[in-house]
Write a protein that holds these residues in place. Structure first.
Motif, PDB file in Angstrom:
ATOM      1  N   GLU A  52       0.830  -1.208   0.000  1.00  0.00           N
ATOM      2  CA  GLU A  52       0.000   0.000   0.000  1.00  0.00           C
ATOM      3  C   GLU A  52       0.866   1.260   0.000  1.00  0.00           C
ATOM      4  N   MET A  53       2.007   1.194   0.714  1.00  0.00           N
ATOM      5  CA  MET A  53       2.902   2.352   0.746  1.00  0.00           C
ATOM      6  C   MET A  53       3.518   2.594  -0.624  1.00  0.00           C
ATOM      7  N   LEU A 109       0.973   4.238  -2.657  1.00  0.00           N
ATOM      8  CA  LEU A 109       0.919   5.664  -2.319  1.00  0.00           C
ATOM      9  C   LEU A 109       1.987   6.410  -3.112  1.00  0.00           C
ATOM     10  N   PRO A 120       7.086   2.942  18.490  1.00  0.00           N
ATOM     11  CA  PRO A 120       5.760   3.459  18.122  1.00  0.00           C
ATOM     12  C   PRO A 120       5.749   4.102  16.741  1.00  0.00           C
ATOM     13  N   TRP A 121       6.872   4.678  16.324  1.00  0.00           N
ATOM     14  CA  TRP A 121       6.927   5.326  15.014  1.00  0.00           C
ATOM     15  C   TRP A 121       6.730   4.331  13.902  1.00  0.00           C
ATOM     16  N   PHE A 122       7.130   3.073  14.183  1.00  0.00           N
ATOM     17  CA  PHE A 122       7.108   2.094  13.120  1.00  0.00           C
ATOM     18  C   PHE A 122       6.028   1.043  13.349  1.00  0.00           C
ATOM     19  N   GLU A 146       3.224   0.580  12.410  1.00  0.00           N
ATOM     20  CA  GLU A 146       2.430   0.084  11.294  1.00  0.00           C
ATOM     21  C   GLU A 146       3.262  -0.600  10.221  1.00  0.00           C
ATOM     22  N   VAL A 147       4.595  -0.588  10.398  1.00  0.00           N
ATOM     23  CA  VAL A 147       5.430  -1.239   9.394  1.00  0.00           C
ATOM     24  C   VAL A 147       5.758  -2.664   9.807  1.00  0.00           C
ATOM     25  N   SER A 149      -6.902   1.274   3.860  1.00  0.00           N
ATOM     26  CA  SER A 149      -6.379   1.587   5.192  1.00  0.00           C
ATOM     27  C   SER A 149      -5.877   3.026   5.115  1.00  0.00           C
ATOM     28  N   ASN A 178      -3.068   4.159   5.563  1.00  0.00           N
ATOM     29  CA  ASN A 178      -1.827   4.133   4.793  1.00  0.00           C
ATOM     30  C   ASN A 178      -0.978   5.372   5.040  1.00  0.00           C
ATOM     31  N   LEU A 179      -0.922   5.800   6.307  1.00  0.00           N
ATOM     32  CA  LEU A 179      -0.069   6.942   6.645  1.00  0.00           C
ATOM     33  C   LEU A 179       1.345   6.431   6.862  1.00  0.00           C
ATOM     34  N   LEU A 180       2.327   7.292   6.687  1.00  0.00           N
ATOM     35  CA  LEU A 180       3.701   6.904   6.954  1.00  0.00           C
ATOM     36  C   LEU A 180       3.939   7.114   8.451  1.00  0.00           C
ATOM     37  N   PRO A 181       4.122   6.015   9.221  1.00  0.00           N
ATOM     38  CA  PRO A 181       4.092   6.125  10.680  1.00  0.00           C
ATOM     39  C   PRO A 181       5.229   6.950  11.274  1.00  0.00           C
ATOM     40  N   TRP A 182       6.327   7.142  10.511  1.00  0.00           N
ATOM     41  CA  TRP A 182       7.442   7.908  11.051  1.00  0.00           C
ATOM     42  C   TRP A 182       7.280   9.407  10.826  1.00  0.00           C
ATOM     43  N   ARG A 183       6.217   9.813  10.126  1.00  0.00           N
ATOM     44  CA  ARG A 183       5.996  11.229   9.869  1.00  0.00           C
ATOM     45  C   ARG A 183       4.889  11.776  10.771  1.00  0.00           C
ATOM     46  N   ARG A 209       1.898  11.853  15.868  1.00  0.00           N
ATOM     47  CA  ARG A 209       2.274  10.760  14.958  1.00  0.00           C
ATOM     48  C   ARG A 209       1.029   9.885  14.752  1.00  0.00           C
ATOM     49  N   PRO A 210       0.951   9.182  13.634  1.00  0.00           N
ATOM     50  CA  PRO A 210      -0.235   8.361  13.349  1.00  0.00           C
ATOM     51  C   PRO A 210      -0.620   7.411  14.486  1.00  0.00           C
ATOM     52  N   LYS A 266      -7.166   8.922  11.677  1.00  0.00           N
ATOM     53  CA  LYS A 266      -6.157   8.581  10.669  1.00  0.00           C
ATOM     54  C   LYS A 266      -6.738   8.710   9.260  1.00  0.00           C
ATOM     55  N   ARG A 280      -4.590  14.333   2.906  1.00  0.00           N
ATOM     56  CA  ARG A 280      -3.435  14.082   2.045  1.00  0.00           C
ATOM     57  C   ARG A 280      -3.864  13.953   0.568  1.00  0.00           C
TER      58      ARG A 280
END
Lengths: 260, 235
Positions: free
Chosen positions: A155-156, A159, A253-255, A257-258, B65, B67-72, B112-113, B121, B128
């Motif tokens: 999905e990324m 995007l 936490p930043w990651f 979702e990865v 989903s 689909n946000l970039l979680p580090w941003r 953050r997300p 979200k 976006r």
């Protein structure tokens, strides 16, 4: 949303139980020596190890510093050389086919077997220790980073395509940051391996470092000092691991979702 | 494998069309082909007289989903398309803040997300998709994972945004009431191979309000869509 804070009694048991385990081990150790009348040269009492540690603290710290630097530099070398190589093999099929089998082959080779050769090439100074530490720490970083770069959520990538990102932009703004959790996982393995590599280097030939101290203490049948050196190595390994694990926890936490 | 066959449809500018169908009927594939994310194996997608073979600059895509970039941060996620297009200027930032304030997230610019709920979200994801003022917004079951109440709030938000921007919207859903409530026209799909089983013009005036969901006219549209899906037999 925010996760509930861990309950304080849970935090207590998390500290109390490991301490209890350690005490139990020390008790068995002491009991074994008392029961079978084991001489100190074979197995020192826990208290003797503790005394050797306290009495030789300056020595342990100065030798530990040598091993620490060899491990950290070896790790950093593996990190900064490993990541570009992971990037290269994960972005080019040709490079992947050319070098991945070679990489696996080097990994299958026991690094201890290379140590005498490295000594011939690089001498008995810090260079040979760095080379061995680098050699053992390199593989997990390359493999985990390459895996991370190849497992970007589709999905990324959609995007990126939907906003017409170039290959370069997709790499730097999506694939690389998304692979960071994998890089950290690889680093956790690599940092502990780097300590092992440094000690192997010291074993083969050195006049400093905890590995060398261990050999010297052994040859003098100073078993309590050998145990103190082991203890210092364990502390060193755990501290380095904890440093990387701390970065992991801070970034988790930043990651969220990865991770899969 | 043919996921989709015989879809012949003209999308009118400024309209909101809902693609309604069961899982695997090819509605998402059709949306992705319109977006230029998937190449059709046959046939073509033509927009403003040009064949679409890749994503276009003035399309906005909202994923299933968030689909946000979680580090941003929230703000930098919304600005992501502008960053890629090299248009990250003060005007873009002002617009991002304005959009986020409009969807009620003005206080979360630096969050953050992972600190946001599912609905929040998806609102960020909507901002976006809107940041570069697209003329066509493509939405792939964007509210499917949200609870009923949040989903209804999102419906109001979407209709509001569409009224303000005048953008054309293509919306994929498997919810009958969602399709009827939002759309000017509902394309009803039947399962494999996907084909359009009914085209329903929804002649209910905008702005639409929640009370509309309980009127006889609304129920009748729902019934017809249900028949098109094959869940009801034709009366």
């Amino acid at each position: 949303m925010a996760r509930p804070m861990p309950i304080s009694s849970d935090a207590v048991t998390r500290i109390a139980y490991p301490v209890l385990g350690l005490l139990l081990l020390l008790l068995l150790w002491q009991g074994y020596i008392a029961l079978f009348d084991v001489p100190q040269a074979v197995l020192p009492r826990p208290l003797a190890v503790w005394n050797a540690t306290v009495n030789n603290l300056p020595l342990l710290i100065s030798e530990g510093r040598v091993t620490l630097l060899e491990s950290v530099y070896g790790f950093l070398l593996a990190f900064f050389l490993g990541i570009p190589i992971a990037v290269a093999i994960s972005s080019s099929r040709t490079l992947n086919l050319m070098f991945y089998p070679l990489l696996i082959a080097t990994q299958a080779l026991p690094k201890v077997a290379l140590a005498p050769l490295i000594l011939v090439w690089l001498g008995t100074g810090i260079e040979s220790k760095l080379a061995i530490a680098w050699l053992v720490a390199f593989f997990p970083i390359v493999v985990d980073t390459a895996t991370g770069l190849r497992s970007t959520p589709t999905e990324m990538l959609d995007l990126a395509a939907s906003v017409r990102a170039s290959g370069w932009q997709t790499f730097w703004k999506i694939r690389f940051p998304a692979a960071l959790p994998f890089v950290i996982t690889g680093s956790k393995v690599a940092i502990t391996l780097a300590v092992i590599g440094a000690v192997i280097g010291e074993f083969i030939s050195s006049n400093e470092g905890l590995g060398n101290l261990l050999l010297v203490a052994n040859s003098q049948v100073n078993t309590p000092l050998a145990f103190a050196a082991l203890l210092a190595l364990a502390v060193l390994g755990m501290a380095l691991y904890a440093a990387v694990a701390f970065i992991d926890i801070a970034l988790k936490p930043w990651f969220s979702e990865v991770r899969h | 494998m043919v996921a989709l066959s015989e879809v012949d449809y003209e999308l009118r500018k400024g309209e909101l069309v809902a693609l309604l169908g069961p899982s695997g009927c090819g509605k998402t594939t059709l949306l992705r082909m319109v977006a230029g994310l998937t190449r059709p194996s046959g046939g073509s997608v033509i927009i403003r007289g040009r064949e679409v073979t890749e994503p276009q600059d003035d399309f906005g895509f909202v994923f299933q989903s968030p689909n946000l970039l979680p580090w941003r941060t929230v703000l930098s996620n919304v600005l992501f398309p502008m960053e890629i297009k090299g248009r990250l200027d003060a005007a873009a930032k002002a617009r991002a803040v304005e959009l986020l304030e409009h969807v009620g997230l003005g206080k979360f610019l630096k969050s953050r997300p992972h600190e946001l709920s599912g609905g929040m979200k998806q609102r960020v994801a909507l901002c976006r998709a809107l940041i570069h003022s697209p003329s066509l917004i493509l939405m792939d079951e964007p509210f499917g994972a949200l609870d009923e109440l949040t989903r209804m709030e999102m419906h109001e938000l979407l209709l509001d945004i569409r009224r303000l921007t005048g953008a054309t919207v293509m919306f994929v859903t498997h919810s009958i009431s969602e399709a009827v409530y939002l759309a000017d026209e509902v394309l009803v799909f039947s399962a494999r191979p996907g084909r359009v089983s009914d085209r329903i013009r929804i002649d209910l005036p905008y702005p639409r309000e929640a009370a509309l969901r309980y009127t006889a006219a609304f129920r009748e549209y729902e019934r017809r869509a249900g028949a098109g899906l094959g869940v009801l037999h034709h009366a």
